[in-house]
Design a protein around this motif. Structure first.
Motif, PDB file in Angstrom:
ATOM      1  N   MET A   1       0.805  -1.099  -0.037  1.00 45.07           N
ATOM      2  CA  MET A   1       0.105  -0.137  -0.013  1.00 45.07           C
ATOM      3  C   MET A   1       1.034   1.200   0.102  1.00 45.07           C
ATOM      4  SD  MET A   1      -3.105   1.315   0.796  1.00 45.07           S
ATOM      5  CE  MET A   1      -3.818   2.780   1.482  1.00 45.07           C
ATOM      6  N   ASN A   2       1.884   1.386   0.767  1.00 49.45           N
ATOM      7  CA  ASN A   2       2.847   2.439   0.914  1.00 49.45           C
ATOM      8  C   ASN A   2       3.453   2.961  -0.597  1.00 49.45           C
ATOM      9  OD1 ASN A   2       4.152   4.587   2.161  1.00 49.45           O
ATOM     10  ND2 ASN A   2       5.882   3.410   2.855  1.00 49.45           N
ATOM     11  N   ASN A   3       3.543   1.945  -1.284  1.00 52.46           N
ATOM     12  CA  ASN A   3       4.174   2.171  -2.870  1.00 52.46           C
ATOM     13  C   ASN A   3       2.981   2.668  -3.465  1.00 52.46           C
ATOM     14  OD1 ASN A   3       6.127   1.968  -4.789  1.00 52.46           O
ATOM     15  ND2 ASN A   3       5.691  -0.014  -5.464  1.00 52.46           N
ATOM     16  N   ASP A   4       1.800   2.219  -3.349  1.00 54.84           N
ATOM     17  CA  ASP A   4       0.699   2.631  -4.149  1.00 54.84           C
ATOM     18  C   ASP A   4       0.391   4.320  -3.608  1.00 54.84           C
ATOM     19  OD1 ASP A   4       0.139   0.384  -5.303  1.00 54.84           O
ATOM     20  OD2 ASP A   4      -1.464  -0.312  -3.900  1.00 54.84           O
ATOM     21  N   LEU A   5       0.845   4.438  -2.499  1.00 59.51           N
ATOM     22  CA  LEU A   5       0.667   6.083  -1.937  1.00 59.51           C
ATOM     23  C   LEU A   5       1.817   6.772  -2.522  1.00 59.51           C
ATOM     24  CD1 LEU A   5      -0.853   7.883  -0.333  1.00 59.51           C
ATOM     25  CD2 LEU A   5       0.347   7.150   1.711  1.00 59.51           C
ATOM     26  N   ASN A   6       2.906   6.066  -2.606  1.00 62.45           N
ATOM     27  CA  ASN A   6       4.016   7.160  -3.332  1.00 62.45           C
ATOM     28  C   ASN A   6       3.672   7.380  -4.538  1.00 62.45           C
ATOM     29  OD1 ASN A   6       5.472   7.100  -0.967  1.00 62.45           O
ATOM     30  ND2 ASN A   6       6.377   5.150  -1.606  1.00 62.45           N
ATOM     31  N   GLN A   7       3.015   6.419  -5.480  1.00 61.33           N
ATOM     32  CA  GLN A   7       2.542   6.622  -6.558  1.00 61.33           C
ATOM     33  C   GLN A   7       1.219   7.624  -7.099  1.00 61.33           C
ATOM     34  OE1 GLN A   7       3.724   4.385  -9.801  1.00 61.33           O
ATOM     35  NE2 GLN A   7       5.480   3.856  -8.644  1.00 61.33           N
ATOM     36  N   ALA A   8       0.568   7.699  -5.934  1.00 60.80           N
ATOM     37  CA  ALA A   8      -0.632   8.501  -5.875  1.00 60.80           C
ATOM     38  C   ALA A   8      -0.569  10.194  -6.370  1.00 60.80           C
ATOM     39  CB  ALA A   8      -1.499   8.286  -4.343  1.00 60.80           C
ATOM     40  N   PRO A   9      -1.640  10.745  -6.499  1.00 61.79           N
ATOM     41  CA  PRO A   9      -1.415  12.119  -6.671  1.00 61.79           C
ATOM     42  C   PRO A   9      -1.351  12.876  -5.322  1.00 61.79           C
ATOM     43  CG  PRO A   9      -3.351  11.110  -7.905  1.00 61.79           C
ATOM     44  CD  PRO A   9      -2.829  10.061  -6.981  1.00 61.79           C
ATOM     45  N   THR A  10      -0.760  14.189  -5.786  1.00 61.62           N
ATOM     46  CA  THR A  10      -0.521  14.886  -4.597  1.00 61.62           C
ATOM     47  C   THR A  10      -1.657  14.893  -3.571  1.00 61.62           C
ATOM     48  OG1 THR A  10       0.949  15.981  -5.624  1.00 61.62           O
ATOM     49  CG2 THR A  10       0.226  17.156  -3.608  1.00 61.62           C
ATOM     50  N   TYR A  11      -3.084  15.411  -4.198  1.00 64.07           N
ATOM     51  CA  TYR A  11      -4.020  15.523  -3.470  1.00 64.07           C
ATOM     52  C   TYR A  11      -4.269  14.169  -2.763  1.00 64.07           C
ATOM     53  CZ  TYR A  11      -7.054  13.219  -7.034  1.00 64.07           C
ATOM     54  OH  TYR A  11      -7.384  12.094  -7.755  1.00 64.07           O
ATOM     55  N   VAL A  12      -4.123  13.234  -3.126  1.00 63.28           N
ATOM     56  CA  VAL A  12      -4.463  12.029  -2.427  1.00 63.28           C
ATOM     57  C   VAL A  12      -3.543  11.706  -1.097  1.00 63.28           C
ATOM     58  CG1 VAL A  12      -4.678   9.203  -2.145  1.00 63.28           C
ATOM     59  CG2 VAL A  12      -5.559  10.778  -4.305  1.00 63.28           C
TER      60      VAL A  12
END
Length: 52
Positions: free
Chosen positions: A1-12
């Motif tokens: 999940m942390n890797n997904d968050l790193n790739q998420a848009p800034t607003y997320v």
């Protein structure tokens, strides 16, 4: 999940950070929502000024 968050848009990422801060505070959900309405209003006004 942390890797997904790193790739998420800034607003997320910002939303996740804000949720974490709010969950750590000793504030009721009702007060959080009231505060968020103020923040939303402030940023809506800032956006309107920028778009002029």
């Amino acid at each position: 999940m942390n890797n997904d968050l790193n790739q998420a848009p800034t607003y997320v990422k910002l939303a996740v950070d804000l949720i974490m801060v709010l969950e750590q505070s000793d504030v009721s959900p009702e007060e959080v929502l009231q505060a968020l309405e103020i923040v939303k209003s402030d940023y809506t006004n800032k956006l309107a000024v920028e778009q002029k």
